[in-house]
Enzyme design. Sequence first.
Site, PDB file in Angstrom:
ATOM      1  N   VAL A   1     -63.514 -79.239 -35.136  1.00 20.94           N
ATOM      2  CA  VAL A   1     -62.369 -78.564 -35.744  1.00 20.94           C
ATOM      3  C   VAL A   1     -61.317 -78.394 -34.659  1.00 20.94           C
ATOM      4  CG1 VAL A   1     -63.633 -77.330 -37.546  1.00 20.94           C
ATOM      5  CG2 VAL A   1     -63.382 -76.283 -35.301  1.00 20.94           C
ATOM      6  N   SER A   2     -60.057 -78.470 -35.056  1.00 22.03           N
ATOM      7  CA  SER A   2     -58.974 -78.318 -34.085  1.00 22.03           C
ATOM      8  C   SER A   2     -58.013 -77.200 -34.443  1.00 22.03           C
ATOM      9  CB  SER A   2     -58.198 -79.638 -33.945  1.00 22.03           C
ATOM     10  OG  SER A   2     -57.680 -80.032 -35.192  1.00 22.03           O
TER      11      SER A   2
END
Length: 199
Positions: free
Chosen positions: A12-13
Site C-alpha cells: 500500500v502507498s
Amino acid sequence: MDLAVLYGYARVSTRGQQRDGNGLEAQVSQLEAAGCTEIVQEAYTGTTVDRPRFDALLASLEPGDTLVVAKLDRIARTTVDGCALVRSLIDRGVTVRVLNMGTLDDTPVGKMMVSVMFAMAEFERDMIVQRTREGKAVARTRDGYREGRPEKEVDRSALMDHISAVSERRESVDDACRALGIGRTTYYKLRKGAIRNAA
C-alpha cells in the site's frame, strides 16, 4: 531459498488504499487464498519510491519460482514499468501471477498476454499524448493563452525590496527567491521587467 516457491507481495502507498479494498489485510487474504507460502508486505508514502523489501524479493527469486500479486499496480507505478518488470522476470524463468489478470509465464499464452499488456500500455500512452495535444490546440484558440506554467503572482513592493537588498548585497539571490517563493529564473525575469519599467 528453495526452488518452485510461491511468493506473494502486498503493498500500500496511501491511507486511501487501506479503505478502498486494496489494504494490506485484503491483499494478504487474496495471496493466502492463492496458495502463497511466503508473503512480503510493504507500505510507503506516495512521495517515496524506495521499496527495499520488494527489491530484496526480486533479487532472491530463482527459476521456477512464482511471484503473485493482487494487481499489476502493486509492483509498478505505471503499466509500462509493470510490463518491463514482468518481461524481465519471465526471461529469468520466474512466473508472474496477477490475480485479476492471470498467469504470465514463458508459454505461448503467457507471452501473448505480456504482448497485449505492452500494446495496451502503448495505446494508453498514445491516448494521453493525443489528449494533451488536443487540449493545447483548443487552449491556443482562447484569448490570453500562454504556453507553459502560469506566471506566479509576486507582490511588487516585496519584489522591489528584495531587488534592492540583493543589489546592496544585504541579501543573496537564493535568499530573495526563497522569501518570494520563486526560482532564480523567475527572479531574474521579474527583476529585468521591474528595472525596465522603472527606467
